[in-house]
Design an enzyme around this catalytic site. Structure first.
Site, PDB file in Angstrom:
ATOM      1  N   HIS A 373      87.243  31.028  -2.645  1.00 40.52           N
ATOM      2  CA  HIS A 373      88.126  30.678  -1.523  1.00 40.52           C
ATOM      3  C   HIS A 373      88.313  29.185  -1.333  1.00 40.52           C
ATOM      4  O   HIS A 373      88.988  28.768  -0.381  1.00 40.52           O
ATOM      5  CB  HIS A 373      87.584  31.238  -0.207  1.00 40.52           C
ATOM      6  CG  HIS A 373      87.615  32.727  -0.132  1.00 40.52           C
ATOM      7  ND1 HIS A 373      88.653  33.428   0.432  1.00 40.52           N
ATOM      8  CD2 HIS A 373      86.739  33.648  -0.572  1.00 40.52           C
ATOM      9  CE1 HIS A 373      88.408  34.719   0.359  1.00 40.52           C
ATOM     10  NE2 HIS A 373      87.244  34.881  -0.249  1.00 40.52           N
ATOM     11  N   LYS A 564      93.884  25.829  13.875  1.00 43.11           N
ATOM     12  CA  LYS A 564      93.003  26.151  12.752  1.00 43.11           C
ATOM     13  C   LYS A 564      91.726  25.343  12.954  1.00 43.11           C
ATOM     14  O   LYS A 564      91.656  24.497  13.851  1.00 43.11           O
ATOM     15  CB  LYS A 564      93.647  25.814  11.404  1.00 43.11           C
ATOM     16  CG  LYS A 564      94.255  24.408  11.333  1.00 43.11           C
ATOM     17  CD  LYS A 564      94.953  24.164  10.008  1.00 43.11           C
ATOM     18  CE  LYS A 564      96.360  24.719   9.931  1.00 43.11           C
ATOM     19  NZ  LYS A 564      96.553  25.802   8.968  1.00 43.11           N
ATOM     20  N   ARG A 565      90.717  25.597  12.110  1.00 41.34           N
ATOM     21  CA  ARG A 565      89.517  24.776  12.194  1.00 41.34           C
ATOM     22  C   ARG A 565      89.894  23.296  12.065  1.00 41.34           C
ATOM     23  O   ARG A 565      90.860  22.951  11.378  1.00 41.34           O
ATOM     24  CB  ARG A 565      88.538  25.175  11.068  1.00 41.34           C
ATOM     25  CG  ARG A 565      87.849  26.491  11.307  1.00 41.34           C
ATOM     26  CD  ARG A 565      86.968  26.444  12.528  1.00 41.34           C
ATOM     27  NE  ARG A 565      85.796  25.639  12.296  1.00 41.34           N
ATOM     28  CZ  ARG A 565      84.545  26.107  12.349  1.00 41.34           C
ATOM     29  NH1 ARG A 565      84.313  27.365  12.647  1.00 41.34           N
ATOM     30  NH2 ARG A 565      83.528  25.322  12.139  1.00 41.34           N
ATOM     31  N   LYS A 570      92.797  19.298   6.644  1.00 40.83           N
ATOM     32  CA  LYS A 570      93.875  20.027   7.325  1.00 40.83           C
ATOM     33  C   LYS A 570      94.801  19.074   8.092  1.00 40.83           C
ATOM     34  O   LYS A 570      95.840  19.463   8.588  1.00 40.83           O
ATOM     35  CB  LYS A 570      93.292  21.095   8.253  1.00 40.83           C
ATOM     36  CG  LYS A 570      92.569  22.232   7.489  1.00 40.83           C
ATOM     37  CD  LYS A 570      91.895  23.204   8.432  1.00 40.83           C
ATOM     38  CE  LYS A 570      91.001  24.221   7.731  1.00 40.83           C
ATOM     39  NZ  LYS A 570      91.746  25.338   7.095  1.00 40.83           N
ATOM     40  N   THR A 672      96.143  31.490   5.966  1.00 41.96           N
ATOM     41  CA  THR A 672      96.673  32.794   6.369  1.00 41.96           C
ATOM     42  C   THR A 672      97.372  32.666   7.727  1.00 41.96           C
ATOM     43  O   THR A 672      98.237  33.473   8.045  1.00 41.96           O
ATOM     44  CB  THR A 672      95.566  33.864   6.450  1.00 41.96           C
ATOM     45  OG1 THR A 672      94.454  33.304   7.161  1.00 41.96           O
ATOM     46  CG2 THR A 672      95.128  34.297   5.069  1.00 41.96           C
ATOM     47  N   LYS A 676     100.911  34.360   9.515  1.00 38.07           N
ATOM     48  CA  LYS A 676     101.006  34.942  10.860  1.00 38.07           C
ATOM     49  C   LYS A 676     102.173  34.331  11.630  1.00 38.07           C
ATOM     50  O   LYS A 676     102.921  35.031  12.320  1.00 38.07           O
ATOM     51  CB  LYS A 676      99.694  34.727  11.635  1.00 38.07           C
ATOM     52  CG  LYS A 676      98.528  35.521  11.051  1.00 38.07           C
ATOM     53  CD  LYS A 676      97.156  35.035  11.529  1.00 38.07           C
ATOM     54  CE  LYS A 676      96.077  35.559  10.589  1.00 38.07           C
ATOM     55  NZ  LYS A 676      94.789  34.866  10.717  1.00 38.07           N
TER      56      LYS A 676
HETATM   57  N1  9L8 Z   1      90.050  27.357   3.459  1.00 36.92           N
HETATM   58  C1  9L8 Z   1      90.273  28.711   2.960  1.00 36.92           C
HETATM   59  C2  9L8 Z   1      91.655  29.188   3.338  1.00 36.92           C
HETATM   60  O1  9L8 Z   1      92.635  28.395   2.726  1.00 36.92           O
HETATM   61  C3  9L8 Z   1      91.839  30.629   2.930  1.00 36.92           C
HETATM   62  O2  9L8 Z   1      93.064  31.120   3.423  1.00 36.92           O
HETATM   63  C4  9L8 Z   1      90.735  31.481   3.476  1.00 36.92           C
HETATM   64  C5  9L8 Z   1      90.809  32.923   3.023  1.00 36.92           C
HETATM   65  O3  9L8 Z   1      90.929  32.986   1.644  1.00 36.92           O
HETATM   66  O4  9L8 Z   1      89.486  30.973   3.071  1.00 36.92           O
HETATM   67  C6  9L8 Z   1      89.249  29.643   3.558  1.00 36.92           C
HETATM   68  C7  9L8 Z   1      87.850  29.269   3.152  1.00 36.92           C
HETATM   69  N2  9L8 Z   1      86.793  29.348   3.910  1.00 36.92           N
HETATM   70  C8  9L8 Z   1      85.752  28.941   3.178  1.00 36.92           C
HETATM   71  C9  9L8 Z   1      84.384  28.868   3.617  1.00 36.92           C
HETATM   72  C10 9L8 Z   1      83.437  28.221   2.837  1.00 36.92           C
HETATM   73  C11 9L8 Z   1      82.112  28.164   3.254  1.00 36.92           C
HETATM   74  C12 9L8 Z   1      81.730  28.724   4.467  1.00 36.92           C
HETATM   75  C13 9L8 Z   1      80.406  28.661   4.874  1.00 36.92           C
HETATM   76  C14 9L8 Z   1      79.486  28.031   4.063  1.00 36.92           C
HETATM   77  C15 9L8 Z   1      79.848  27.456   2.863  1.00 36.92           C
HETATM   78  C16 9L8 Z   1      81.168  27.536   2.463  1.00 36.92           C
HETATM   79  C17 9L8 Z   1      82.704  29.363   5.255  1.00 36.92           C
HETATM   80  C18 9L8 Z   1      84.014  29.428   4.817  1.00 36.92           C
HETATM   81  N3  9L8 Z   1      86.178  28.627   2.004  1.00 36.92           N
HETATM   82  N4  9L8 Z   1      87.505  28.819   1.966  1.00 36.92           N
END
Ligand code: 9L8
Length: 838
Positions: A373, A564-565, A570, A672, A676
Site C-alpha cells: 500500500h 485525510k490524514r 499529502k 480512496t 468518494k
Molecule cells: N497511503 C495509502 C493510500 O494511498 C491507499 O489508498 C490506502 C489503501 O490502499 O493505503 C494507504 C496506506 N496506508 C498505509 C499504512 C502504512 C503503515 C501503517 C502503520 C504502520 C506502518 C505502515 C498504516 C497504514 N500505507 N499505505
C-alpha cells in the site's frame, strides 16, 4: 430426542426467521428494551432505544449469519481470509439496515413508536479500528465480499482503544483516548470459549527422534490467550452474512488458578494486565513504521490466533493432510503488517504437522498473497533481528532458512552478483541487522499487488524491480475502490434517490450502471434537482460547522474540501499557500468579482509527528486571521473540522464541490477519498498521482482539474537537483505568501511559531516539492473558480463525474482479486421460506 435435534427443531432458522414487517420489528424492539436492557418506557434512555433497535437488527443478522456459515461448511467452499491490522468500520446500524433492505420498514416502525431513526443512529460510536485509507479499504472490502457472496472472513485485532479522538484547543491537536467499548457494543459478539494460546519468547530445541529425523520445538515460551470477538458483515440484499473475527488478548493466568494460590498474587495480577495490553490500543500512525516491540507482539498475536483458527476450520472438512490447503484457503495480507503469517504457517507445517520444508513452502506460497500500500520508505516495516530473536526465536530461524534458500537460487542464477544479493536479501545488513518484511512477503507469496496502476508500475520498476525481474507473473495491479452502499446510498440519500428515480437501483450492486445517467446531463430539471440536493447537503454541513466551529459559512460559496490524514506528502501546506494567496488577492482587489470559497480541512496527525501537528496549528491560525478580517467577509472562510472520522466523512463528502487530491506525484499509492468525492458529484483538483490518474481516464480531462508535475517529472527534477529557492525568488506572489508565514502574520504573538514549516520548504530542500507545483496549482485553482461561475457547466461536469465512477466500486476490485488471486467462487445463501399463516 437428542439435545442437538431438540435445538434444531426449535431453532428459528429451522422454522421461520424473525419477521421483517413493521409489527414484528416493533415487537422485537420493545422485547429487547425490556428483556435485554431491563428498561421500561419510563427508564429507557435514548441510548437504550438505540441499543434495543440495534439488537432488533442484530437478531435478523444472526440468523442469516448462522445460515451462511453452515452453507460454507456444507459446500466445503474455498475460504478467503483477509488479514488486516486495521478496519475502519465506522457505524454499523445504518449500513446493516440498508444491506438487509430494512431501512424504510424500520424507519416507519420506529417513527410510529415516537422515535427518529436518524437521531438514534447518531448515538452509535464509530468503530475506529484503523488510521486511514488502508483500514477503510479493508472495511469496504468486507462489504463487497459479502455482497458478492464470497466465503470471506476478516481477521484482525479488537483494540480496546481505537484511533484517538482529536480535539482542537487553541488551534492545536489534543488527543483523547477513544474508549469506544465503554457502553458495550451491540455488534461485537464475544466468544470467550474460542480461545487460542499464543506463544512468545522462549528458545528453540532441536533433537533427532527415534527415526533419526531432526525435530524442532519452540519451548519455555510465555503464553497469552487470544479470544475471538465476531462482528457480522451483511451483504446487500442477499442473505449472506460474513464474519469478521477480531482477537482480544487475555491472560492465561485466568485459567491457572493454582498460580494465584501458590504464587505471588500481586505479580499474577500485574502479569495478567501486561499480557492484556497486547490488544489495548491501535497504533495511531499512518504510513510510518516505528518499530516498537508491542507492535510486533500485536502482529504475531493476531497472525498466530488467526492461523490456528484457519487450520482448525480446514481440518474440520479436510481429513487427509495439507496438500489441498491452497485449494481451500486463500490468505490475503493487507500490507506487511501480517507478513509473519508466512513464517508462522511454515512453522506449523514443518515443526508441528511434520511436513517437509519443500512441501510446506509450496503450500505456503500458493496460499499467501501480499498487497503493498505504500512506497514511502519510512512506512516499510523492518524489524531488528535482535527483537525477533528475543520475541520469536523460531520464526527468526525460519526466516533465515527462507532467505538462505532464496539467496542460493539467486546466486546461482546471477553468478554471485553481490549487489543484487544484498538488495534482494530479506536481511538488511548493517550495524543492527533488520528483517525486511516486504521481501519476506514477496518471496512467500504467489501474488504481489499494488493498489493503483501508477503505484504498481512504481513497484515493478523501482522499489521491487529485482523481484519483478525474477517473477514478472507474481506482480499485478488491483486498483482500489469504495463501497457505494455506504458512500452513496447511505451517506447521500438525496442523490441516491434522484439517480434511482431515473435509472433504477441497479447501480447499488453494479456501479457501472451509473453511466445510464449520462443522457440526463443536459436536462434542466435534472440539473436543477442535482444542484438542489448538493445545496441541501451543503446546508447540513454548514449547520454542523456552525455548531462545532461557531463559524457561519456561505452555502453559495464553493465548498473546497481537503480531508485525510495530515502528512507532508499529502501537501495540506500547499492548500494553505493557496488560501493565503486568495486572501491576499481579496485584500488587494476588494472590488474584484471573485468566487467565494469555503475551504474545509479535516484530518488527524500522528501524535508523534511534530510537523503534521504544526500544520494543523498553521491552518487554524490562518483560519483565525482570514475568518475575522472584515475586508474578507464571506468571500473566504477557512474551517478545520475536528475529529475526522468515517461518520464525519459521511456528512462532509456529499457537501463537497471540490475535492483536493494534491499529493506529490508518485507518493499517494492510490487514495480512496478521491473516489468518494467523485461519486458524490464533487470535481477533483489533483495531481497525476495514485488513482487520480484513473479517475482522469474515466471522467475525461475536460471534467477534472489536473495540475503539477507528473511522477517522472518529480523524479527528474529531484535527480537534477531541485532548489526551492529558485521558485521562491522567481514568483513574487509565492514569496509574499511564504514571507507572511515567516514574519508571523498568522502568529502575531509568537513570530517564530511556523519557522519549522518555512525551513522545511526552503532550507531543508522541500522534500515534497510544494514550491515547484505552486504556480501550476494556483493557476488551476483559478480555472476552478472560473468554471464554478458557469453553473450550467459545473453541474454537467458534476453529473458526468458521478456517471463515470463505475470502475471505483470495491465490487469491481474484489471481483478481480477473486478471479486473479484467490480463485474463489461465490456461495449463494438461501433462507427458509416464509410460511403463509402470518
Ligand atoms: N497511503 C495509502 C493510500 O494511498 C491507499 O489508498 C490506502 C489503501 O490502499 O493505503 C494507504 C496506506 N496506508 C498505509 C499504512 C502504512 C503503515 C501503517 C502503520 C504502520 C506502518 C505502515 C498504516 C497504514 N500505507 N499505505
Amino acid at each position: 430426542m437428542e439435545k442437538k435435534e431438540v435445538l434444531k427443531k426449535l431453532s428459528p432458522s429451522t422454522n421461520e426467521f424473525q419477521g421483517i414487517d413493521i409489527e414484528s420489528i416493533q415487537k422485537s424492539f420493545v422485547n429487547h428494551l425490556e428483556y435485554s436492557l431491563a428498561k421500561d418506557e419510563y427508564s429507557a434512555t435514548e441510548l437504550d432505544c438505540y441499543k434495543a433497535l440495534a439488537l432488533t437488527v442484530r437478531d435478523r443478522l444472526i440468523e442469516r449469519w448462522i445460515e451462511t456459515q453452515q452453507a460454507y461448511y456444507k459446500h466445503n467452499a474455498k475460504r478467503i481470509y483477509y488479514l488486516s491490522m486495521e478496519y475502519l468500520i465506522g457505524r454499523t446500524l445504518g449500513n446493516s439496515l440498508i444491506n438487509l433492505d430494512l431501512y424504510n420498514v424500520v424507519n416507519t416502525a420506529i417513527a410510529e413508536l415516537g422515535y427518529d431513526l436518524k437521531e438514534l443512529r447518531e448515538l452509535e460510536c464509530d468503530a475506529g479500528l484503523g488510521n486511514g485509507g488502508l483500514g477503510r479499504l479493508a472495511a469496504c472490502f468486507m462489504d463487497s465480499m459479502a455482497t458478492l457472496e464470497f466465503p470471506a472472513y476478516g481477521y484482525g485485532i479488537m483494540y480496546e482503544y481505537g484511533i484517538f479522538a482529536q480535539q482542537i484547543i487553541d488551534g492545536y491537536q489534543i488527543e483523547k483516548p477513544d474508549n469506544w467499548l465503554r457502553y458495550g457494543n451491540v455488534w461485537k459478539i464475544s466468544r470467550p470459549e474460542y480461545l487460542y494460546p499464543v506463544n512468545f519468547y522462549g528458545k528453540v530445541k532441536q533433537y533427532y527422534d527415534s527415526d533419526n529425523h531432526l525435530k524442532t520445538e519452540w519451548v519455555e515460551t510465555r503464553q497469552v490467550m487470544a479470544m475471538a470477538n465476531d462482528i457480522p458483515i451483511p451483504g446487500y440484499k442477499n442473505n449472506t452474512v460474513n464474519n469478521m473475527r477480531l482477537w482480544s488478548a487475555k491472560s492465561t493466568r485466568d485459567f491457572q488458578f493454582e498460580y494465584f494460590n501458590d504464587g505471588d498474587y500481586e505479580k499474577a495480577v500485574k502479569e495478567k494486565a501486561q499480557s492484556e495490553t497486547i490488544s489495548k490500543v491501535l497504533y495511531p500512525n499512518d504510513n510510518v513504521h516505528l518499530g516498537k516491540e508491542l507492535r510486533l507482539k500485536q502482529e504475531y498475536f493476531f497472525v498466530s490466533a488467526t492461523l490456528q483458527d484457519i487450520i482448525r476450520r480446514y481440518k474440520k472438512t479436510v481429513k487427509n493432510g495439507f496438500a489441498d490447503f491452497p485449494d481451500k484457503v486463500a490468505i490475503q495480507l493487507n500490507d506487511t503488517h501480517p507478513a509473519l503469517a508466512i513464517a508462522e504457517l511454515m512453522r506449523i507445517l514443518v515443526d508441528i504437522e511434520d511436513i517437509s520444508w519443500e512441501k510446506a513452502w509450496e503450500i505456503t506460497v500458493n496460499t499467501c498473497a501480499y498487497t503493498n500500500h505504500t512506497i514511502l520508505s519510512e512506512a516499510l516495516e523492518k524489524w531488528p533481528v535482535y527483537l525477533l530473536e528475543h520475541l520469536l526465536p523460531r520464526h527468526l530461524q525460519i526466516i533465515y532458512e527462507i532467505n538462505y534458500r532464496f539467496l542460493q537460487r539467486i546466486s546461482k542464477k546471477y553468478s554471485n552478483d553481490i549487489d543484487k544479493i544484498r538488495r534482494m536479501s530479506i536481511i538488511e545488513e548493517g550495524k543492527d541487522k533488520k528483517v525486511r518484511m516486504a521481501h519476506l512477503a514477496i518471496i512467500g507469496s504467489h501474488s504481489v499487488n499494488g493498489v493503483a496502476e501508477l503505484h504498481t508500475e512504481i513497484l515493478k520498476t523501482r522499489i521491487f524491480q529485482d523481484f519483478y525481474e525474477e517473477w514478472p507473473d507474481k506482480f499485478n495491479n488491483k486498483t482500489n475502490g469504495i463501497t457505494q452502499r455506504r458512500w452513496l446510498k447511505l451517506s447521500n440519500p438525496g442523490l441516491s434517490d434522484l439517480i434511482s428515480s431515473k435509472i433504477g437501483n441497479g447501480w447499488v450492486t453494479d456501479l457501472y450502471v451509473l453511466k445510464q445517467i449520462i443522457p440526463f446531463t443536459g436536462n434542466p430539471d435534472f440539473q436543477e434537482s442535482w444542484q438542489k440536493i448538493k445545496l441541501e447537503n451543503k446546508k447540513r454541513l454548514a449547520e454542523y460547522i456552525k455548531i462545532n466551529n461557531k463559524i457561519e459559512v456561505n452555502c453559495n460559496s464553493l465548498f473546497d474540501i481537503h480531508i485525510k490524514r495530515i502528512h507532508e506528502y499529502k501537501r495540506q501546506i500547499l492548500n494553505a499557500l493557496h488560501v493565503i494567496t486568495l486572501y491576499n488577492f481579496i485584500k488587494e482587489n476588494p472590488r474584484a468579482d471573485i468566487v467565494p470559497r469555503t475551504i474545509i480541512f479535516a484530518g488527524k496527525a500522528a501524535p508523534g509527528y511534530y510537523m503534521a501537528k504544526l500544520i494543523i496549528k498553521l491552518i487554524n491560525s490562518i483560519a483565525d486571521v482570514v475568518n475575522n478580517d472584515p475586508d474578507i467577509g464571506d468571500k473566504l472562510k477557512v474551517v478545520f473540522l475536528e475529529n475526522y472520522s468515517v461518520s464525519l466523512a459521511q456528512i462532509i463528502i456529499p457537501a463537497a464541490d471540490l475535492s483536493e487530491q494534491i499529493s506529490t506525484a508518485g507518493h499517494e499509492a492510490s487514495g480512496t477519498g478521491n473516489m468518494k468525492f467523485a461519486l458524490n458529484g464533487a470535481l477533483t483538483i489533483g495531481t497525476l498521482d495514485g488513482a487520480n490518474i484513473e479517475i482522469l481516464e474515466e471522467v475525461g480531462k475536460e471534467n477534472i482539474f489536473i495540475f503539477g508535475m507528473n511522477a517522472s517529472e518529480v523524479d527528474e527534477l529531484r535527480h537534477h537537483g531541485y532548489n526551492p529557492w529558485d521558485f521562491y525568488h522567481k514568483n513574487p506572489q509565492l514569496k509574499k505568501v511564504i514571507d507572511m508565514i515567516n514574519n508571523g502574520y498568522f502568529s502575531k504573538t509568537r513570530v517564530f511559531l511556523f519557522k519549522p514549516v518555512i525551513e522545511s520548504l526552503l532550507d531543508l530542500g522541500d522534500t515534497y516539492m510544494l514550491l515547484a507545483d505552486y504556480k501550476s496549482y494556483i493557476d488551476c485553482q483559478q480555472e476552478v473558480s472560473k468554471t464554478y461561475k458557469n453553473k450550467k457547466k459545473w453541474v454537467k461536469m458534476s453529473i458526468l463525474n458521478v456517471a463515470h465512477t463505475g470502475k471505483f466500486s470495491t465490487d469491481r476490485t474484489i471481483s478481480e482479486y477473486a478471479k486473479d488471486i484467490w480463485n474463489a467462487k461465490p456461495v449463494h445463501i438461501t433462507i427458509p421460506e416464509k410460511s403463509d399463516e402470518k
